[in-house]
Design a protein around this motif. Structure first.
Motif, PDB file in Angstrom:
ATOM      1  N   SER B  66       0.846  -1.204   0.000  1.00 59.82           N
ATOM      2  CA  SER B  66       0.000   0.000   0.000  1.00 59.82           C
ATOM      3  C   SER B  66       0.875   1.245   0.000  1.00 59.82           C
ATOM      4  CB  SER B  66      -0.903   0.013   1.229  1.00 59.82           C
ATOM      5  OG  SER B  66      -1.755  -1.106   1.216  1.00 59.82           O
ATOM      6  N   GLN B 102      -7.446   0.444  -0.074  1.00 57.86           N
ATOM      7  CA  GLN B 102      -7.660  -0.874   0.522  1.00 57.86           C
ATOM      8  C   GLN B 102      -8.941  -0.906   1.356  1.00 57.86           C
ATOM      9  OE1 GLN B 102      -4.160  -2.208   2.549  1.00 57.86           O
ATOM     10  NE2 GLN B 102      -4.948  -4.264   2.839  1.00 57.86           N
ATOM     11  N   ASP B 186      -5.734  -1.257  -4.776  1.00 62.80           N
ATOM     12  CA  ASP B 186      -5.201  -1.895  -3.567  1.00 62.80           C
ATOM     13  C   ASP B 186      -6.164  -2.980  -3.098  1.00 62.80           C
ATOM     14  OD1 ASP B 186      -3.766  -2.533  -1.349  1.00 62.80           O
ATOM     15  OD2 ASP B 186      -3.472  -0.460  -0.701  1.00 62.80           O
ATOM     16  N   GLU B 187      -5.847  -4.207  -3.426  1.00 70.17           N
ATOM     17  CA  GLU B 187      -6.707  -5.346  -3.097  1.00 70.17           C
ATOM     18  C   GLU B 187      -8.169  -5.051  -3.385  1.00 70.17           C
ATOM     19  OE1 GLU B 187      -5.891  -7.238   0.662  1.00 70.17           O
ATOM     20  OE2 GLU B 187      -3.908  -6.354   0.687  1.00 70.17           O
TER      21      GLU B 187
HETATM   22 MG   LIG Z   1      -2.091  -2.758   2.147  1.00 65.55          MG
END
Ligand SMILES: [Mg+2]
Ligand SMILES: Nc1ncnc2c1ncn2[C@@H]1O[C@H](COP(=O)(O)OP(=O)(O)OP(=O)(O)O)[C@@H](O)[C@H]1O
Lengths: 254, 287
Positions: B66, B102, B186-187
């Motif tokens: 991140s 995220q 991010d994910e």
């Molecule tokens: Mg992360």
């Protein structure tokens, strides 16, 4: 939910009625002189009979209060929004807000003469402190994650303030407005009582020196009524603007 | 091994410097905090991503993935080293960037629809027309995206009325709406079930194949990385740096069925080994 809400309101209304009934009965049973404590029915009657005379004073007080209040909100918002201004002014503000405003009124009168100006200034000076503090607190506690959403888009500081900082601060702002409007009334009436020949404060002052106690109480009732009315107005606006903060399911998307 | 293009999965060699560089990190380190409480999050990372590349970033939790995205988007400044994006040091000013955080941070006072339209309110050229088009064209755009990710009819709800996975999908919509030249994800599918996830892979692959944005995708799912990316970077444990950088040469459009073929499984296996090694190395260091 609905049932509880209605029951709550019924209880509140019931309490108000009970308060007046108890007061009325207390006066009747103790044979209280209306020079000391008039019965509420007398007060309402006086209010009704003298209303034409009271009306210009009500308008005067309301106008002064609102004027001082609006100025207070503007000044409070300007100082509260800028972190630098807030940090710089904070010690001075605390010092200033600790001074009893009764002590300041004579100074205002000395500078501006008696009448509307000192009343506006007193209302302003008494109501803007909670606004400054609340706006500054709201902005300072804004989650950086929320700001990051805009920063990643290359937004300017002003964009971030406008789209994140201020909306996030609205619940704080309205909480302070509801306090500030009562303060503004206190300030305006205080000043009218000391130095003015118009306004509800002045009416009450004159009435009490004539031992017209029911009229004094009528003045009190008017002030209470105005205070409640303005509080309700702000609550309604607040419900629309900050419904998200209380997660009301019935907030209407626009 | 480090930083070498892996030819195993890719027939043709990669022409170095043939396309413009979109993202360039040179020896970029990030340390959070100072003195005793300093946390090194990223150590001397060098990474070069060409325009239009799809890069996946994998690595153990807390290794600084991140942080790399935040560096690229300009939310964090490197403690040392240089980050250049689109030829400039501040990404968002240099090109249109779409970022999916995220944690899907939706602004709680706005409906999902208005949250998704937020980039249009900020970023040019949409910004100048925002007032005019927000009730028509822009709203339709937002709703079309919502429909794509299966959130039909949720546009006028508030964020707290959506589930975690739904919020994550809305978050993806917000990253895409302004047709960014660069996507930082991010994910983005972390909270979704396998099937929804695979559907969204296909959508994202489609989008990349038609518009060719530069994509930097952080993920913990090695299948996801293999399915979507043209290049996979494996990071070491904290403070992170890039251990391996391999190309993924499977033909596009890729299908879910391909992810069960031996070559694909072998790639997964290889990545697994890297991450396992990285984790055990970190444990030894700590212990
Ligand atoms: Mg992360
Ligand atoms: N704002 C911050 N202040 C202090 N330390 C931070 C901050 N942000 C991240 N870190 C530290 O930096 C390290 C890397 O964080 P980062 O969020 O980049 O990890 P990650 O690779 O994304 O992990 P995950 O896969 O769990 O999301 C972590 O160990 C974390 O403790």
């Amino acid at each position: 939910m609905f049932g509880i809400d209605v029951r709550q309101k019924a209880w509140s209304a019931g309490l108000i009625v009970l308060f007046f009934v108890a007061w009325e009965l207390f006066c009747l049973m103790t044979g209280m002189s209306d020079l000391v404590l008039p019965r509420p029915s007398q007060v309402f009657l006086t209010l009704f009979q003298r209303f034409p005379v009271l009306w210009p004073h009500i308008v005067q007080t309301l106008a002064t209060t609102m004027f001082g209040f609006v100025l207070g909100v503007a000044l409070g918002a300007i100082i509260g929004v800028s972190k630098t201004a807030y940090d710089t002014c904070y010690p001075l503000l605390i010092g200033f807000s600790s001074i009893p405003k009764v002590a300041v009124v004579p100074i205002f009168v000395l500078w501006f003469g008696s009448g509307t100006v000192p009343a506006v200034l007193t209302a302003l000076s008494i109501c803007f402190f909670p606004i400054v503090v609340n706006i500054a607190t709201g902005l300072a506690t804004t989650e950086p994650e929320l700001e990051d959403v805009l920063k990643a888009l290359g937004a300017s500081k002003l964009d971030i303030l406008w789209n994140v900082g201020l909306p996030r601060t609205m619940p704080f702002f309205f909480a302070s407005l509801k306090v500030a409007i009562s303060y503004a009334f206190v300030g305006a009436v205080l000043s009218e009582t000391v130095a003015s020949n118009r306004g509800i404060g002045n009416v009450m002052m004159t009435a009490s020196s004539n031992f017209n106690v029911p009229l004094v109480f009528a003045g009190l009732f008017v002030l209470a009524g105005l205070g409640v009315a303005l509080y309700v107005v702000f609550s309604l606006i607040e419900g629309r603007v900050t419904g998200w903060a209380t997660r009301k399911n019935d907030v209407i998307a626009t | 091994m480090r930083m070498q293009p892996n030819a195993q999965f890719d027939g043709q060699p990669v022409p170095e410097g043939a396309t413009a560089t979109a993202i360039e990190l040179s020896e970029a380190s990030v340390t959070f905090g100072r003195g005793d409480r300093a946390v090194p999050a990223l150590s001397k990372t060098t990474l070069k991503i060409a325009d239009g590349e799809f890069v996946a970033l994998v690595g153990p939790s807390g290794c600084g993935k991140s942080t790399i995205l935040r560096l690229v988007s300009g939310l964090v400044q490197p403690t040392s080293g240089v980050v250049i994006v689109g030829g400039r040091e501040v990404a968002a000013r240099a090109m249109r960037v779409g970022m999916a955080f995220q944690n899907p941070t939706m602004l709680p006072w706005m409906t999902i629809e208005r949250n998704i339209m937020l980039p249009l309110k900020i970023v040019e050229p949409f910004r100048s027309n925002f007032r005019k088009l927000r009730k028509t064209e822009f709203r339709d755009k937002a709703n079309a995206l919502l429909e794509q990710v299966g959130l039909n009819g949720f546009g006028n709800r508030y964020p707290w009325q959506l589930s975690g996975g739904m919020l994550q999908r809305a978050n993806l919509c917000r990253a895409l709406i302004h047709e960014p030249r660069m996507l930082l994800l991010d994910e983005p599918f972390g909270a979704l079930d396998q099937f929804t996830r695979e559907e969204l892979w296909a959508i994202l692959q489609n989008l990349w194949m038609t518009h060719k944005p530069t994509v930097l995708l952080v993920t913990h799912d090695l299948r996801e990385a293999g399915f979507l990316a043209s290049r996979i970077c494996v990071m070491s444990a904290r403070p992170g740096r890039i251990l391996d950088d391999s190309r993924v040469g499977f033909a596009r459009p890729r299908t879910v069925a391909m992810t069960f073929e031996p070559e694909f499984v072998a790639l997964n296996q290889k990545l697994r080994t890297f991450i396992e090694d990285a984790r055990s190395a970190a444990e030894q260091e700590a212990g």
